[in-house]
Design an enzyme around this catalytic site. Structure first.
Site, PDB file in Angstrom:
ATOM      1  N   ASP A   1      -5.138 -53.446  73.653  1.00 35.09           N
ATOM      2  CA  ASP A   1      -4.583 -54.061  72.440  1.00 35.09           C
ATOM      3  C   ASP A   1      -5.750 -54.440  71.520  1.00 35.09           C
ATOM      4  OD1 ASP A   1      -3.177 -55.507  70.575  1.00 35.09           O
ATOM      5  OD2 ASP A   1      -2.369 -56.979  71.956  1.00 35.09           O
TER       6      ASP A   1
ATOM      7  N   ARG B   1       7.676 -56.817  85.046  1.00 35.39           N
ATOM      8  CA  ARG B   1       6.700 -55.787  85.426  1.00 35.39           C
ATOM      9  C   ARG B   1       7.344 -54.661  86.219  1.00 35.39           C
ATOM     10  NH1 ARG B   1       1.414 -57.788  84.598  1.00 35.39           N
ATOM     11  NH2 ARG B   1       1.150 -60.024  84.914  1.00 35.39           N
TER      12      ARG B   1
HETATM   13  P1  IMP Z   1      -6.708 -56.725  75.004  1.00 31.78           P
HETATM   14  O1  IMP Z   1      -7.844 -57.444  75.692  1.00 31.78           O
HETATM   15  O2  IMP Z   1      -6.235 -57.459  73.768  1.00 31.78           O
HETATM   16  O3  IMP Z   1      -7.006 -55.266  74.718  1.00 31.78           O
HETATM   17  O4  IMP Z   1      -5.454 -56.803  75.922  1.00 31.78           O
HETATM   18  C1  IMP Z   1      -5.429 -56.186  77.095  1.00 31.78           C
HETATM   19  C2  IMP Z   1      -4.462 -56.845  78.046  1.00 31.78           C
HETATM   20  O5  IMP Z   1      -3.466 -57.653  77.411  1.00 31.78           O
HETATM   21  C3  IMP Z   1      -3.698 -55.747  78.726  1.00 31.78           C
HETATM   22  O6  IMP Z   1      -4.372 -55.290  79.870  1.00 31.78           O
HETATM   23  C4  IMP Z   1      -2.373 -56.405  79.032  1.00 31.78           C
HETATM   24  O7  IMP Z   1      -2.459 -57.048  80.281  1.00 31.78           O
HETATM   25  C5  IMP Z   1      -2.180 -57.413  77.932  1.00 31.78           C
HETATM   26  N1  IMP Z   1      -1.313 -56.871  76.848  1.00 31.78           N
HETATM   27  C6  IMP Z   1      -1.695 -56.396  75.645  1.00 31.78           C
HETATM   28  N2  IMP Z   1      -0.629 -55.981  74.919  1.00 31.78           N
HETATM   29  C7  IMP Z   1       0.451 -56.195  75.701  1.00 31.78           C
HETATM   30  C8  IMP Z   1       1.872 -55.939  75.510  1.00 31.78           C
HETATM   31  O8  IMP Z   1       2.357 -55.424  74.491  1.00 31.78           O
HETATM   32  N3  IMP Z   1       2.675 -56.293  76.557  1.00 31.78           N
HETATM   33  C9  IMP Z   1       2.198 -56.847  77.715  1.00 31.78           C
HETATM   34  N4  IMP Z   1       0.887 -57.085  77.929  1.00 31.78           N
HETATM   35  C10 IMP Z   1       0.025 -56.764  76.923  1.00 31.78           C
END
Ligand code: IMP
Ligand code: MG
Length: 180
Positions: free
Chosen positions: A109, A171
């Site tokens: 994300d 999940r």
């Molecule tokens: P980042 O560090 O913002 O890239 O987020 C990564 C982590 O956030 C992922 O491994 C997920 O565990 C969680 N995450 C990000 N987007 C979502 C979503 O749309 N649904 C559920 N979990 C999310």
């Protein structure tokens, strides 16, 4: 908060990616990884908790020798938006110095988690370090991040199922649903 999983199974929420589409993509990624790492015995590191189903499905289609390990990190708490602070909840147990390492994520994300993992794991001196993510959100990156194998590029929506949670639930859905 959606009351329960039954609402998803009864199609009150839209499916973004079906179970069949996921399985096809997983097999395609496994074929590609098996070809790219032929003769190398890489270590696959699953990022808990979100990647547990993807990791298991992916690995059962990988046809080369490999090892597995897990790391647990968190950045969300109970929220739907990243807190921006990545914490390690469980460290890897194996030695990755001199090894080919493939990190398996559920979704990218902001990119903060994989950027953090790249920095942390590269300090342990693997020969190579690559990242696989089933999902990559478009237009949400906050940092430059590594992703060498991406399953699906998806719009900026909050998704659940196939490992992805909302407040630790949902999940176990076999498909990926849009929650927001
Ligand atoms: P980042 O560090 O913002 O890239 O987020 C990564 C982590 O956030 C992922 O491994 C997920 O565990 C969680 N995450 C990000 N987007 C979502 C979503 O749309 N649904 C559920 N979990 C999310
Ligand atoms: Mg995750």
């Amino acid at each position: 908060m959606p009351e329960n999983i039954a609402k998803f199974l009864d199609h009150h929420y839209p499916i973004l990616i079906t179970a069949e589409q996921i399985q096809e993509k997983v097999q395609e990624l496994a074929r590609q990884l098996s070809a790219d790492y032929a003769g190398k015995c890489p270590v696959f590191i699953g990022v808990l908790n979100g990647s547990f189903l993807f990791f298991a499905d992916l690995l059962r289609h990988v046809t080369i020798d490999c090892e597995v390990d897990f790391i647990k990190i968190s950045s969300y708490g109970e929220a739907v938006r990243t807190s921006g602070v990545v914490k390690v909840r469980k460290e890897i147990d194996c030695h990755i110095e001199g090894r080919h390492v493939i990190v398996v994520e559920d979704i990218i994300d902001s990119g903060l988690s994989v950027a953090f993992l790249e920095k942390k794991l590269s300090e342990l001196k693997p020969v190579s370090l690559k990242f696989v993510s089933l999902l990559v959100k478009e237009g949400t990156a906050q940092v430059e991040y590594p992703c060498h194998y991406a399953g699906f590029r998806i719009p900026n929506r909050f998704v659940v199922g196939y490992g992805l949670d909302y407040a630790q639930k949902l999940r176990n859905l076999p498909a990926i649903y849009v929650l927001d």
